[in-house]
Design an enzyme around this catalytic site. Structure first.
Site, PDB file in Angstrom:
ATOM      1  N   LYS A  11       0.845  -1.209   0.000  1.00  0.00           N
ATOM      2  CA  LYS A  11       0.000   0.000   0.000  1.00  0.00           C
ATOM      3  C   LYS A  11       0.869   1.243   0.000  1.00  0.00           C
ATOM      4  O   LYS A  11       2.049   1.193   0.372  1.00  0.00           O
ATOM      5  CB  LYS A  11      -0.931   0.030   1.223  1.00  0.00           C
ATOM      6  N   GLY A 102       7.280   1.480   4.965  1.00  0.00           N
ATOM      7  CA  GLY A 102       6.034   2.249   4.898  1.00  0.00           C
ATOM      8  C   GLY A 102       5.092   1.743   3.824  1.00  0.00           C
ATOM      9  O   GLY A 102       4.125   2.404   3.465  1.00  0.00           O
ATOM     10  N   GLY A 104       3.667  -1.385   4.095  1.00  0.00           N
ATOM     11  CA  GLY A 104       2.729  -2.323   4.719  1.00  0.00           C
ATOM     12  C   GLY A 104       2.981  -3.777   4.373  1.00  0.00           C
ATOM     13  O   GLY A 104       2.067  -4.594   4.467  1.00  0.00           O
ATOM     14  N   GLY A 105       4.199  -4.130   3.973  1.00  0.00           N
ATOM     15  CA  GLY A 105       4.473  -5.497   3.513  1.00  0.00           C
ATOM     16  C   GLY A 105       4.123  -6.563   4.550  1.00  0.00           C
ATOM     17  O   GLY A 105       3.392  -7.510   4.236  1.00  0.00           O
ATOM     18  N   GLY A 106       4.616  -6.407   5.757  1.00  0.00           N
ATOM     19  CA  GLY A 106       4.346  -7.394   6.815  1.00  0.00           C
ATOM     20  C   GLY A 106       2.865  -7.470   7.133  1.00  0.00           C
ATOM     21  O   GLY A 106       2.306  -8.556   7.309  1.00  0.00           O
ATOM     22  N   SER A 108       0.415  -6.743   5.122  1.00  0.00           N
ATOM     23  CA  SER A 108      -0.252  -7.364   3.984  1.00  0.00           C
ATOM     24  C   SER A 108      -0.113  -8.880   4.047  1.00  0.00           C
ATOM     25  O   SER A 108      -1.067  -9.619   3.791  1.00  0.00           O
ATOM     26  CB  SER A 108       0.365  -6.826   2.689  1.00  0.00           C
ATOM     27  N   ASP A 142      -2.048  -1.616  10.218  1.00  0.00           N
ATOM     28  CA  ASP A 142      -2.367  -1.619   8.793  1.00  0.00           C
ATOM     29  C   ASP A 142      -3.001  -2.931   8.310  1.00  0.00           C
ATOM     30  O   ASP A 142      -3.426  -3.022   7.156  1.00  0.00           O
ATOM     31  CB  ASP A 142      -1.101  -1.373   7.956  1.00  0.00           C
TER      32      ASP A 142
HETATM   33  O1  C5P Z   1       0.624  -1.072  15.025  1.00  0.00           O
HETATM   34  P1  C5P Z   1       2.010  -1.035  14.458  1.00  0.00           P
HETATM   35  O2  C5P Z   1       2.839  -2.212  14.816  1.00  0.00           O
HETATM   36  O3  C5P Z   1       2.002  -0.745  13.001  1.00  0.00           O
HETATM   37  O4  C5P Z   1       2.703   0.254  15.133  1.00  0.00           O
HETATM   38  C1  C5P Z   1       4.075   0.346  15.432  1.00  0.00           C
HETATM   39  C2  C5P Z   1       4.333   1.507  16.395  1.00  0.00           C
HETATM   40  O5  C5P Z   1       4.078   2.766  15.760  1.00  0.00           O
HETATM   41  C3  C5P Z   1       3.447   1.536  17.622  1.00  0.00           C
HETATM   42  O6  C5P Z   1       4.014   0.788  18.654  1.00  0.00           O
HETATM   43  C4  C5P Z   1       3.386   3.026  17.971  1.00  0.00           C
HETATM   44  O7  C5P Z   1       4.540   3.422  18.663  1.00  0.00           O
HETATM   45  C5  C5P Z   1       3.436   3.688  16.620  1.00  0.00           C
HETATM   46  N1  C5P Z   1       2.106   4.012  16.084  1.00  0.00           N
HETATM   47  C6  C5P Z   1       1.366   5.063  16.638  1.00  0.00           C
HETATM   48  N2  C5P Z   1       0.134   5.361  16.114  1.00  0.00           N
HETATM   49  C7  C5P Z   1      -0.354   4.673  15.068  1.00  0.00           C
HETATM   50  C8  C5P Z   1       0.369   3.616  14.489  1.00  0.00           C
HETATM   51  C9  C5P Z   1       1.604   3.325  15.029  1.00  0.00           C
HETATM   52  O8  C5P Z   1       1.799   5.720  17.592  1.00  0.00           O
HETATM   53  N3  C5P Z   1      -1.558   5.005  14.582  1.00  0.00           N
END
Ligand code: C5P
Length: 296
Positions: A11, A102, A104-106, A108, A142
Site C-alpha cells: 500500500k 512504509g 505495509g508489507g508485513g 499485507s 495496517d
Molecule cells: O501497530 P504497528 O505495529 O504498526 O505500530 C508500530 C508503532 O508505531 C506503535 O508501537 C506506535 O509506537 C506507533 N504508532 C502510533 N500510532 C499509530 C500507528 C503506530 O503511535 N496510529
C-alpha cells in the site's frame, strides 16, 4: 484440502494526518490508503504434520528473523487459536516488498494469511469476518486495510476504522522508490510534533479536496498535488537521502511526490507509462530500489 497461492500487495498512503494521541499510546490518524500492484506471493499448504512452518524466499531487503517473529506466522498462529483448530500448515512467502519501508508489507502478509486460512477452513460467515477483523487489528495497525479487500480505504483511529471508497483516480502509474534502509515506525511517532487543532481542521479540508479530485475522474494531475503526509515532518530532516530523492522526483516533473506511511519509501505519481519511465530514470542514480506500480 488444496494449496492456496495468494498475492499479498503493498500500500501507499495518499494522505496521512495525525489527529490526536490516544490513552493507549497510539496516535489517531486520518489516512487514505491505496493498494498497489507491487506484491509478495504467499503459498498456504495444509499439511499432515502438526505445527506452522514458514519459509521465506527473499528477493528484497528482508532481514532473516525467526519464523515465529514473522507477522505471517503470528497471523496463522492467531487464526488457529481464535477458531480452536489444530495447526498443520506449510507456508512459503516470496518477499519482494521492502521491509520497514512504509509499504505495509508485513501487514499485507498477515492479512493474506488470515484471508487464506478463512477460505481453507471455511470460516466465512459475517460473524467469522468480524472475528478476523479483530484479529487483524491486534496484529498491526495496517492489517485491517489489507483484509478489507478494497483498493482505496479511508482509515481513522489507528487506521483500523475503515471506510472503503470507490475513487476514480484515472490511469495512474506510480514510481516507488525505496532508499535501501528501513525507518522504524515507533521512533517516527516519538519525534513527531503533533499538529494543533487549527492545523488538523485545515488538513481535514485538504483531505476532502483530495477525495473530491480523486472522484472527478480528471486524472492524477488533478489530485496528486493534493497529497499530504504529516510524518514527513520528523522523517525528512533526519534522513537527507530520502529528502534528496523526493526533491529529485519532484524536479523531474512528477504530478506529486509523497512519502508513504512512516517511510522510508517515497512514491511519485505519473499519468502515463512514458512519464513514469522518465521519473524512474531520474531516480536511478540514487542507491536503493525502484519499482513501477499501479493501483490494484
Ligand atoms: O501497530 P504497528 O505495529 O504498526 O505500530 C508500530 C508503532 O508505531 C506503535 O508501537 C506506535 O509506537 C506507533 N504508532 C502510533 N500510532 C499509530 C500507528 C503506530 O503511535 N496510529
Amino acid at each position: 484440502m488444496k494449496t492456496l497461492v495468494l498475492k499479498s500487495r503493498a500500500k501507499v498512503n495518499l494522505f496521512l494526518e495525525v489527529t490526536g494521541k490516544r490513552p493507549d499510546g497510539y496516535h489517531d490518524l486520518l489516512t487514505l490508503f491505496g493498494r498497489i500492484s507491487l506484491a509478495d506471493s504467499l503459498t498456504l499448504r495444509p499439511s499432515g504434520k502438526p505445527g506452522i512452518r514458514l519459509t521465506v524466499d527473499n528477493k528484497s531487503n528482508f532481514a532473516p528473523i525467526p519464523p515465529e517473529k514473522n507477522l505471517a506466522w503470528r497471523a496463522a498462529d492467531a487464526f488457529y487459536r481464535r477458531f480452536g483448530l489444530e495447526p498443520a500448515l506449510d507456508m512459503r512467502l516470496v518477499k519482494r516488498i521492502p521491509s520497514g519501508a512504509g509499504l505495509g508489507g508485513g501487514s499485507s502478509n498477515a492479512a493474506a494469511v488470515l484471508e487464506g486460512l478463512s477460505r481453507l477452513h471455511r470460516r466465512r460467515s459475517p460473524a467469522d469476518r468480524r472475528k478476523l477483523m479483530r484479529l487483524a487489528a491486534g496484529l498491526g495497525s495496517d492489517v485491517p486495510f489489507f483484509l478489507a479487500g478494497s483498493v482505496f480505504c479511508e482509515g481513522r483511529g489507528r487506521g483500523e476504522k475503515l471506510k472503503p471508497l470507490r475513487l476514480r483516480p484515472g490511469r495512474t502509474f506510480l514510481v516507488v522508490y525505496f532508499p535501501g534502509f528501513p525507518v522504524p515506525t515507533p521512533g517516527v511517532y516519538a519525534a513527531l510534533r503533533r499538529p494543533g487543532p487549527a492545523e488538523v481542521s485545515a488538513s481535514r479540508r485538504e483531505y476532502r479536496r483530495l477525495l473530491k479530485a480523486m472522484s472527478a475522474g480528471a486524472g492524477p494531475a488533478a489530485w496528486a498535488p493534493l497529497m499530504k503526509n504529516r510524518l514527513e515532518d520528523p522523517v525528512l530532516p533526519a534522513h537527507p537521502s530520502i529528502a534528496r530523492a523526493r526533491r529529485r522526483l519532484a524536479e523531474a516533473g512528477s504530478a506529486g511526490v509523497m512519502m508513504s506511511g512512516s517511510g522510508s519509501t517515497v512514491f511519485a505519481v505519473a499519468g502515463s507509462r512514458a512519464e513514469a519511465a522518465r521519473l524512474a530514470r531520474a531516480i536511478k542514480p540514487c542507491k536503493g530500489m525502484v519499482f513501477l506500480a499501479e493501483f490494484a
